[in-house]
Design a protein around this motif. Structure first.
Motif, PDB file in Angstrom:
ATOM      1  N   LYS A  25      83.330  28.923  91.438  1.00  0.00           N
ATOM      2  CA  LYS A  25      83.747  30.125  90.704  1.00  0.00           C
ATOM      3  C   LYS A  25      84.237  31.205  91.676  1.00  0.00           C
ATOM      4  O   LYS A  25      85.214  31.910  91.413  1.00  0.00           O
ATOM      5  CB  LYS A  25      82.577  30.648  89.866  1.00  0.00           C
TER       6      LYS A  25
ATOM      7  N   LYS B 281      85.634  24.543  86.326  1.00  0.00           N
ATOM      8  CA  LYS B 281      85.706  25.305  87.588  1.00  0.00           C
ATOM      9  C   LYS B 281      85.834  24.400  88.798  1.00  0.00           C
ATOM     10  O   LYS B 281      86.545  24.701  89.754  1.00  0.00           O
ATOM     11  CB  LYS B 281      84.482  26.210  87.731  1.00  0.00           C
TER      12      LYS B 281
ATOM     13  N   GLY C 135      73.803  30.976  86.415  1.00  0.00           N
ATOM     14  CA  GLY C 135      72.666  31.398  85.611  1.00  0.00           C
ATOM     15  C   GLY C 135      71.395  30.644  85.947  1.00  0.00           C
ATOM     16  O   GLY C 135      70.296  31.217  85.922  1.00  0.00           O
ATOM     17  N   THR C 136      71.531  29.365  86.281  1.00  0.00           N
ATOM     18  CA  THR C 136      70.352  28.545  86.577  1.00  0.00           C
ATOM     19  C   THR C 136      69.586  29.115  87.760  1.00  0.00           C
ATOM     20  O   THR C 136      68.366  29.313  87.703  1.00  0.00           O
ATOM     21  CB  THR C 136      70.785  27.101  86.891  1.00  0.00           C
TER      22      THR C 136
HETATM   23  N1  HSE Z   1      75.459  25.604  85.405  1.00  0.00           N
HETATM   24  C1  HSE Z   1      76.098  26.885  85.316  1.00  0.00           C
HETATM   25  C2  HSE Z   1      75.060  27.988  85.440  1.00  0.00           C
HETATM   26  C3  HSE Z   1      76.821  27.124  84.030  1.00  0.00           C
HETATM   27  O1  HSE Z   1      73.865  27.717  85.581  1.00  0.00           O
HETATM   28  O2  HSE Z   1      75.453  29.140  85.447  1.00  0.00           O
HETATM   29  C4  HSE Z   1      78.143  26.485  84.005  1.00  0.00           C
HETATM   30  O3  HSE Z   1      78.937  26.902  85.059  1.00  0.00           O
END
Ligand code: HSE
Length: 438
Positions: A205, A105, A160-161
């Motif tokens: 993204k 990305k 997601g993190t």
């Molecule tokens: N590090 C990203 C997340 C996943 O936490 O969503 C990969 O893009």
């Protein structure tokens, strides 16, 4: 049966998942693709791991360039990440007439224009479903399923993190720094979590989705990015008392004056489905003028979920490889962006949204009247208000105000005036708020 020969660059988490799923579901995937999709060569710095994962079935090398120039390879899958080697490898693969599938990305959001121009000149496919929201087929939905619509806005929980961290902060009332440590221990956050927690990963993204939604080139430097590191759990709690959840939201919107592309902590009404996306999951809402709001939910990262997108791209390559570029789905959804490519990207001072304000005020008569007058003078309408009683021994109270929509620079001017009031102690906390209902 014919076969599509794949060179895999990187057999880490996603590469390993791609190898495993392709092997496990090979027969079914072949019947769908109309040809066998076969990994013929793998490059990885860790040769031992690559040999182990491929069980001695595939040629393994640590020389990426030997794959992108190999005449026996039809399509290169780039899962190395980063900007330097990945970019060189992709451009070299294109130069050698190979199709490319990537999950990168950061590279697409910052160097996509150059990569797509090179690919177009060579007539090859560059596919990147796995670059946005992991396993959720959001690129497919935006480029194909929603093609009839004028896209009005796209809003996503696409990291997601940070969503895991915010969920834990809310559930356990913990501070950001306490949860970050937990996220790292559980392997959600990277050892250097900057890209995640500062919103940069989400911004990459979002830039890609905005380009596809609105027919604009990549211009990552114009994306407004604010992470969650300064967010206090107190604000998550107050927002909840008012019926809202706080999410790190990527928001891109076509408004009358231009396009907004921004990532920041955002209050969302708790009754929206997307407000209830918790833990490390991702979700994207796309609002089209014909279809209305549509919601896409799933795993935004992880080995096999991301491999699911990589393999979908490989199947697209298999199905479309013998077509001309005019007969394919365009990289960024438009065959012609001449009417939209120069649409201005609005600076953050020009965006329009609603706000959450929290301030600490002396608990004495007339303070609220002064604050509301400042807002009223600037045509900022109040939606809701809450005052928390001073705790034992305190003389100051927290005041929380939710406003209706206004232009950000107008809100900033009001905040400056509020902070100058003698009865207001310290800075006003400002969070943006999105209703996501129209
Ligand atoms: N590090 C990203 C997340 C996943 O936490 O969503 C990969 O893009």
């Amino acid at each position: 049966m014919k076969s599509l020969k794949v060179g895999l660059l990187g057999i880490g988490t996603v590469g390993g998942g791609t190898y495993a799923v392709l092997t496990r579901n090979q027969e079914e995937i072949s019947r769908r693709a109309g040809c066998k999709i076969e990994i013929v060569k793998v490059a990885d710095r860790n040769l031992e791991l690559a040999k182990k994962l491929t069980n001695g079935q595939v040629e393994v090398t640590d020389d990426v360039m030997s794959i992108v120039t190999d005449p026996n390879v039809d399509v290169v899958v780039e899962l190395i990440g980063g900007y330097t080697l990945a970019k060189d490898a992709i451009l070299k693969a294109i130069e050698h007439g190979k199709h490319v599938v990537t999950a990168n990305k950061a590279l697409i959001a910052t160097h996509g224009n150059e990569i797509f121009a090179a690919a177009k000149a060579k007539g090859v496919i560059v596919a990147f479903e796995a670059a946005v929201a992991g396993g959720i087929p959001i690129i497919k939905a935006l480029r194909e399923g929603l093609v009839a619509n004028k896209i009005e806005w796209i809003a996503g929980i696409i990291n997601g993190t940070t969503n895991f961290i915010l969920t834990e902060m809310r559930d356990k009332g913990l501070a950001f720094s306490d949860v970050l440590g937990e996220a790292q221990r559980l392997g959600y956050a990277e050892a250097d979590p900057t890209f995640d927690v500062e919103g940069i990963d989400a911004a990459h993204k979002l830039m890609i989705m905005s380009a596809i939604g609105f027919g604009i080139p990549m211009q990552f430097d114009k994306v407004y990015t604010e992470g969650i590191t300064k967010l206090e759990s107190k604000d998550i709690r107050y927002a909840e008392e008012l019926g809202y959840r706080v999410k790190l939201l990527g928001m891109t919107k076509h408004s009358a004056n231009g396009i907004e592309i921004r990532v920041h902590p955002t209050l969302i009404p708790e009754k929206r489905l997307i407000a209830n996306v918790n833990g490390a999951m991702n979700a994207v809402v796309v609002k089209g003028d014909a279809v209305g709001p549509t919601l896409y939910y799933g795993a935004g990262a992880g080995s096999e979920p991301t491999a699911s997108s990589v393999i979908a791209d490989l199947v697209d390559v298999a199905r479309m490889q013998n077509t001309s570029i005019q007969d394919r789905v365009p990289y960024l959804a438009y065959h012609d962006i001449s009417a939209t490519e120069n649409t201005p990207i609005l600076p953050i001072s020009e965006i329009s949204t609603a706000y959450y304000l929290r301030m600490r005020a002396s608990d004495k008569p007339g303070v609220l009247a002064e604050v509301t007058k400042i807002l009223g003078d600037r045509q900022i309408s109040i939606d809701a208000m809450m005052q928390k009683e001073p705790q034992d021994g305190e003389t100051e109270a927290d005041i929380v105000i939710l406003t209706h929509i206004t232009v950000e620079k107008n809100m900033n001017a009001a905040i400056q005036a509020i902070e100058a009031l003698p009865a207001i102690d310290g800075a006003v906390v400002k969070l943006r708020m999105e209703e996501l209902n129209k």
